[in-house]
Design a protein around this motif. Structure first.
Motif, PDB file in Angstrom:
ATOM      1  N   THR A 104      -0.069   3.292   2.415  1.00  0.00           N
ATOM      2  CA  THR A 104       0.837   4.427   2.234  1.00  0.00           C
ATOM      3  C   THR A 104       0.732   5.022   0.828  1.00  0.00           C
ATOM      4  N   SER A 105       0.071   4.313  -0.084  1.00  0.00           N
ATOM      5  CA  SER A 105      -0.139   4.885  -1.423  1.00  0.00           C
ATOM      6  C   SER A 105      -0.912   6.201  -1.346  1.00  0.00           C
ATOM      7  N   ALA A 106      -1.618   6.409  -0.241  1.00  0.00           N
ATOM      8  CA  ALA A 106      -2.361   7.669  -0.049  1.00  0.00           C
ATOM      9  C   ALA A 106      -1.444   8.895  -0.165  1.00  0.00           C
ATOM     10  N   HIS A 107      -0.129   8.690  -0.045  1.00  0.00           N
ATOM     11  CA  HIS A 107       0.794   9.832  -0.117  1.00  0.00           C
ATOM     12  C   HIS A 107       1.509   9.954  -1.461  1.00  0.00           C
ATOM     13  N   GLU A 108       1.124   9.101  -2.411  1.00  0.00           N
ATOM     14  CA  GLU A 108       1.833   9.149  -3.704  1.00  0.00           C
ATOM     15  C   GLU A 108       1.711  10.521  -4.378  1.00  0.00           C
ATOM     16  N   VAL A 109       0.486  10.998  -4.508  1.00  0.00           N
ATOM     17  CA  VAL A 109       0.283  12.261  -5.227  1.00  0.00           C
ATOM     18  C   VAL A 109       1.020  13.397  -4.526  1.00  0.00           C
ATOM     19  N   TYR A 126      -4.192   1.571   8.597  1.00  0.00           N
ATOM     20  CA  TYR A 126      -5.295   1.072   9.424  1.00  0.00           C
ATOM     21  C   TYR A 126      -6.343   0.353   8.576  1.00  0.00           C
ATOM     22  N   ARG A 127      -6.661  -0.874   8.964  1.00  0.00           N
ATOM     23  CA  ARG A 127      -7.741  -1.609   8.265  1.00  0.00           C
ATOM     24  C   ARG A 127      -8.520  -2.424   9.272  1.00  0.00           C
ATOM     25  N   ARG A 128      -9.827  -2.397   9.151  1.00  0.00           N
ATOM     26  CA  ARG A 128     -10.661  -3.204  10.044  1.00  0.00           C
ATOM     27  C   ARG A 128     -10.478  -4.666   9.662  1.00  0.00           C
ATOM     28  N   HIS A 140       2.207  -1.525   9.436  1.00  0.00           N
ATOM     29  CA  HIS A 140       3.094  -0.511   8.869  1.00  0.00           C
ATOM     30  C   HIS A 140       3.486  -0.885   7.448  1.00  0.00           C
ATOM     31  N   GLN A 141       3.562   0.118   6.604  1.00  0.00           N
ATOM     32  CA  GLN A 141       3.960  -0.105   5.217  1.00  0.00           C
ATOM     33  C   GLN A 141       5.092   0.837   4.824  1.00  0.00           C
ATOM     34  N   VAL A 142       5.893   0.376   3.868  1.00  0.00           N
ATOM     35  CA  VAL A 142       6.846   1.253   3.202  1.00  0.00           C
ATOM     36  C   VAL A 142       6.378   1.387   1.764  1.00  0.00           C
ATOM     37  N   GLU A 143       6.190   2.626   1.343  1.00  0.00           N
ATOM     38  CA  GLU A 143       5.863   2.892  -0.059  1.00  0.00           C
ATOM     39  C   GLU A 143       7.159   3.368  -0.718  1.00  0.00           C
ATOM     40  N   GLY A 144       7.432   2.861  -1.896  1.00  0.00           N
ATOM     41  CA  GLY A 144       8.617   3.319  -2.617  1.00  0.00           C
ATOM     42  C   GLY A 144       8.233   3.666  -4.030  1.00  0.00           C
ATOM     43  N   TYR A 236      -3.754  -6.863  -9.533  1.00  0.00           N
ATOM     44  CA  TYR A 236      -4.533  -5.724 -10.001  1.00  0.00           C
ATOM     45  C   TYR A 236      -4.606  -4.662  -8.901  1.00  0.00           C
ATOM     46  N   PHE A 237      -4.257  -3.447  -9.206  1.00  0.00           N
ATOM     47  CA  PHE A 237      -4.480  -2.297  -8.322  1.00  0.00           C
ATOM     48  C   PHE A 237      -5.040  -1.176  -9.185  1.00  0.00           C
ATOM     49  N   PRO A 238      -5.958  -0.369  -8.635  1.00  0.00           N
ATOM     50  CA  PRO A 238      -6.549   0.686  -9.471  1.00  0.00           C
ATOM     51  C   PRO A 238      -5.526   1.732  -9.914  1.00  0.00           C
ATOM     52  N   PHE A 239      -4.379   1.801  -9.232  1.00  0.00           N
ATOM     53  CA  PHE A 239      -3.438   2.907  -9.469  1.00  0.00           C
ATOM     54  C   PHE A 239      -2.129   2.465 -10.124  1.00  0.00           C
ATOM     55  N   THR A 240      -2.089   1.223 -10.634  1.00  0.00           N
ATOM     56  CA  THR A 240      -0.912   0.779 -11.388  1.00  0.00           C
ATOM     57  C   THR A 240      -1.350  -0.137 -12.532  1.00  0.00           C
ATOM     58  N   SER A 241      -0.592  -0.137 -13.605  1.00  0.00           N
ATOM     59  CA  SER A 241      -0.773  -1.121 -14.673  1.00  0.00           C
ATOM     60  C   SER A 241       0.466  -1.085 -15.565  1.00  0.00           C
ATOM     61  N   LEU A 258       4.543  -7.868  -0.983  1.00  0.00           N
ATOM     62  CA  LEU A 258       4.272  -6.504  -1.450  1.00  0.00           C
ATOM     63  C   LEU A 258       3.399  -6.472  -2.696  1.00  0.00           C
ATOM     64  N   GLY A 259       2.859  -5.284  -2.952  1.00  0.00           N
ATOM     65  CA  GLY A 259       2.151  -4.986  -4.194  1.00  0.00           C
ATOM     66  C   GLY A 259       2.931  -3.903  -4.928  1.00  0.00           C
ATOM     67  N   SER A 260       2.835  -3.892  -6.274  1.00  0.00           N
ATOM     68  CA  SER A 260       3.650  -2.939  -7.020  1.00  0.00           C
ATOM     69  C   SER A 260       3.133  -2.803  -8.449  1.00  0.00           C
ATOM     70  N   GLY A 261       3.731  -1.879  -9.178  1.00  0.00           N
ATOM     71  CA  GLY A 261       3.377  -1.760 -10.578  1.00  0.00           C
ATOM     72  C   GLY A 261       3.857  -0.462 -11.196  1.00  0.00           C
ATOM     73  N   TRP A 279       7.550   3.678 -11.439  1.00  0.00           N
ATOM     74  CA  TRP A 279       6.969   2.564 -10.699  1.00  0.00           C
ATOM     75  C   TRP A 279       6.744   2.930  -9.236  1.00  0.00           C
ATOM     76  N   ALA A 280       5.922   2.099  -8.580  1.00  0.00           N
ATOM     77  CA  ALA A 280       5.708   2.249  -7.134  1.00  0.00           C
ATOM     78  C   ALA A 280       5.509   0.864  -6.540  1.00  0.00           C
ATOM     79  N   PHE A 281       5.850   0.742  -5.265  1.00  0.00           N
ATOM     80  CA  PHE A 281       5.534  -0.492  -4.544  1.00  0.00           C
ATOM     81  C   PHE A 281       5.099  -0.148  -3.132  1.00  0.00           C
ATOM     82  N   GLY A 282       4.378  -1.067  -2.501  1.00  0.00           N
ATOM     83  CA  GLY A 282       3.963  -0.906  -1.105  1.00  0.00           C
ATOM     84  C   GLY A 282       4.176  -2.233  -0.400  1.00  0.00           C
ATOM     85  N   LEU A 283       4.940  -2.184   0.686  1.00  0.00           N
ATOM     86  CA  LEU A 283       5.387  -3.417   1.343  1.00  0.00           C
ATOM     87  C   LEU A 283       5.001  -3.373   2.818  1.00  0.00           C
TER      88      LEU A 283
HETATM   89  N1  PHE Z   1      -1.163   0.104  -1.652  1.00  0.00           N
HETATM   90  C1  PHE Z   1      -1.169  -1.278  -2.081  1.00  0.00           C
HETATM   91  C2  PHE Z   1      -1.683  -2.129  -0.895  1.00  0.00           C
HETATM   92  O1  PHE Z   1      -1.680  -1.690   0.218  1.00  0.00           O
HETATM   93  C3  PHE Z   1       0.196  -1.763  -2.499  1.00  0.00           C
HETATM   94  C4  PHE Z   1       0.734  -1.068  -3.711  1.00  0.00           C
HETATM   95  C5  PHE Z   1       1.546   0.046  -3.596  1.00  0.00           C
HETATM   96  C6  PHE Z   1       0.422  -1.550  -4.977  1.00  0.00           C
HETATM   97  C7  PHE Z   1       2.055   0.674  -4.722  1.00  0.00           C
HETATM   98  C8  PHE Z   1       0.930  -0.933  -6.107  1.00  0.00           C
HETATM   99  C9  PHE Z   1       1.749   0.172  -5.978  1.00  0.00           C
HETATM  100  O2  PHE Z   1      -2.092  -3.262  -1.083  1.00  0.00           O
END
Ligand code: PHE
Length: 417
Positions: A104-109, A126-128, A140-144, A236-241, A258-261, A279-283
Motif C-alpha cells: 500500500t506504500s504505492a499510494h503514499e505520494v 499482490y506478491r508471488r 491486505h495491508q493498511v498504510e498509515g 530497512y526500507f528504501p522509503f524510510t529512515s 508491520l514495517g514503519s519509519g 512517519w508511515a507504517f504498513g501493516l
Molecule cells: N510497504 C512496506 C512493506 O510492505 C511496509 C512499510 C510501510 C514500511 C510504510 C515503512 C513504511 O513491507
C-alpha cells in the motif's frame, strides 16, 4: 507484432496488451474485484474498522485500484533499480508498464500530493509466493501516515501528542522492548533535524503501541499478570529512515506485524509537499486476523461457504469454529527441467494455483538433484490437495494433477519423470 495485439488481459474492466513481463494469471485476475476488506461482516473488514477506530481523526480510504505503474510502486519510493521486489519472479506484472501493487506504500505520494496530512489507506496487495497455510499471493495491508510542519508549532504538536500517547500507555497492560529512535545503523536523514526526527519516530512508536494495545488488548489472556508484549526491531526500507519493524508476542509466538519509519524526504518532495516531516507504517491484516479469529488457513478468507461467512458479524471478534477438516491427499511430480530454463519456484506455484485454485493447500520441494554425467537438473514437488468445503475424490485430484503436469510441459518444456 500481430501477436501483441491479439494477446490482451482484461482486468477490472480494462484491457491491457501483454509483453515479455506479463505473468499475471487468470486465477489472480479473478480475485481483483472482490475487496474482502470492505465486505460487510468479513473478518478483514472488522479488523480494518478496528484499526480505523484507533485513528478517528485521520482520513480513511479503502477503495483504490490495485493496478499501478512500476514507477508508482517502486521508483516514487526510491527503490533502487536492482531491488529484488521488481523481479517478475516476485511481483505480478500485467505488462512492463502496469503491475498489481505489492504494497500500500504505492499510494503514499498520491495521498501526500492530495494534501492529506494524516491518513489510513487499506487495500489488497499482490506478491508471488509459495503455497502453504500462511501464504497467499493476495493479502491486505493498511498504510498509515502522519506529517507535521517543520516549525515551532509542528514541534509543539508532536510534543503534545507524545505526552498524550505516553500517558495512555502508562497505565496499560503492555511491556515494550524498545530500541533507540536513531542510531548509526538506523540513521537520521541528512536533511532532517535529528531532534525533530527523534520526536517523529517516538510519535510513530507511541501511536503504534497504542494501536496494538487496542487490537490485541481485548483478546483473551491479556491481564496485569500477563501483559501484551511488543518488540521494536531495526529494519530497512528504501522509503524510510530510521526504519522499524514491530513484533507482538501472542499465543506463544512472536508475530511480525508491520514495517514503519520516518518518511524519506524524497517521497514528500515528489509529492510536492514542503516543510513537513512525518512517519508511515504498513501493516498486514491477514496475519493479525488469523490469530484474533483463530482462522487456521489463509485460504479461508477467500471462502464463499456460508459455514465460514455466517460465523462473523461486522464489528465483532469471535473465535472461528472449524466446521470440518476434510481429508487431504498428496501427489508428487518429478521432472527434468530444460538446461537453459529459468523456471522459478514461484512459477511452479502459479501453475498449481492457476490449475487447482484454492484446492492446493501446500506445495513443498522434496527433492532436487543434478545428474552427475548429463548435468541435467531434476526437481520433485509434493502438492497437498485439500478443499476447505468438501471431500475431494481421487478421480478429481488425479484430473487436476494431470492438468498441472500438462501445463508444466507446455509452459516450461519440462520432461516428466
Ligand atoms: N510497504 C512496506 C512493506 O510492505 C511496509 C512499510 C510501510 C514500511 C510504510 C515503512 C513504511 O513491507
Amino acid at each position: 507484432m500481430s501477436q501483441l495485439v491479439l494477446c490482451r488481459r482484461r482486468i477490472l474492466g480494462q484491457r491491457f496488451p501483454t509483453d515479455d513481463f506479463t505473468n499475471v494469471t487468470p486465477a489472480i485476475i479473478s480475485k481483483t474485484p472482490l475487496q474482502l476488506h470492505i465486505t460487510p461482516s468479513h473478518p478483514l473488514s472488522t479488523l480494518r474498522e478496528l484499526i480505523e477506530s484507533a485513528y478517528k481523526d485521520f482520513t480513511h480510504v479503502s477503495t483504490s485500484s490495485p493496478l499501478v505503474s512500476p514507477y508508482k510502486n517502486f521508483d516514487e519510493l526510491s527503490f533502487p533499480l536492482d531491488h529484488p521486489g521488481r523481479a517478475t519472479t516476485d511481483s505480478y506484472y500485467v505488462n512492463r508498464d502496469m503491475m498489481l501493487r505489492t504494497h500500500t506504500s504505492a499510494h503514499e505520494v498520491e495521498m501526500f500530493r492530495k494534501g492529506e496530512t494524516r491518513w489510513l489507506l487499506t487495500a489488497d496487495v499482490y506478491r508471488r509466493d509459495e503455497i502453504d497455510a500462511s501464504h497467499y499471493p493476495i493479502f491486505h495491508q493498511v498504510e498509515g501516515a502522519r506529517i507535521f510542519d517543520t516549525n515551532a508549532s509542528g514541534m509543539t504538536e508532536v510534543l503534545e501528542d507524545n505526552e498524550r500517547l505516553s500517558s495512555l500507555l502508562a497505565s496499560a497492560n503492555i511491556i515494550i522492548e524498545d530500541i533507540p529512535h536513531i542510531s548509526d545503523t538506523n540513521p537520521v536523514q541528512h536533511n532532517h533535524d535529528p531532534v525533530f526526527s527523534e520526536l517523529v519516530a517516538k510519535n510513530l512508536k507511541l501511536s503504534l503501541n497504542n494501536l496494538l494495545l487496542k487490537v490485541f488488548g481485548a483478546a483473551a489472556g491479556i491481564t496485569k499478570q500477563n501483559p501484551l508484549r511488543v518488540r521494536w526491531i531495526e529494519a530497512y526500507f528504501p522509503f524510510t529512515s530510521p526504519s522499524f519493524e514491530v513484533e507482538v508476542f501472542f499465543q506463544g509466538k512472536w508475530l511480525e506485524i508491520l514495517g514503519s519509519g520516518v518518511v524519506r524526504q524524497a517521497t514528500l518532495d515528489t509529492a510536492g509537499v514542503e516543510n513537513k516531516i512525518g512517519w508511515a507504517f504498513g501493516l498486514g491484516l491477514e496475519r493479525i486476523a488469523m490469530v484474533l479469529f483463530s482462522i487456521p488457513d489463509i485460504r479461508l478468507f477467500w471462502s464463499t461457504d456460508s459455514r465460514f461467512l455466517s460465523q462473523f458479524q461486522q464489528g465483532k471478534i469471535n473465535v472461528f469454529q472449524p466446521y470440518s477438516k476434510y481429508p487431504s491427499s498428496y501427489r508428487d511430480v518429478s521432472f527434468w527441467i530444460p538446461q537453459d530454463s529459468k523456471m522459478h519456484e514461484n512459477d511452479f506455484c502459479d501453475v498449481v494455483r492457476d490449475t487447482a485454485g484454492d484446492l492446493a493447500e501446500d506445495v513443498k520441494r522434496i527433492d532436487h538433484f543434478c545428474h552427475p554425467k548429463t548435468r541435467r537438473t531434476s526437481l520433485c514437488y509434493r502438492i497437498n490437495y485439500r478443499s476447505m468445503d468438501r471431500s475431494l475424490s481421487n478421480a478429481e485430484i488425479n484430473h487436476v494433477q494431470d492438468q498441472v503436469l500438462s501445463r508444466l510441459k507446455d509452459k516450461f518444456g519440462v520432461e516428466i519423470r
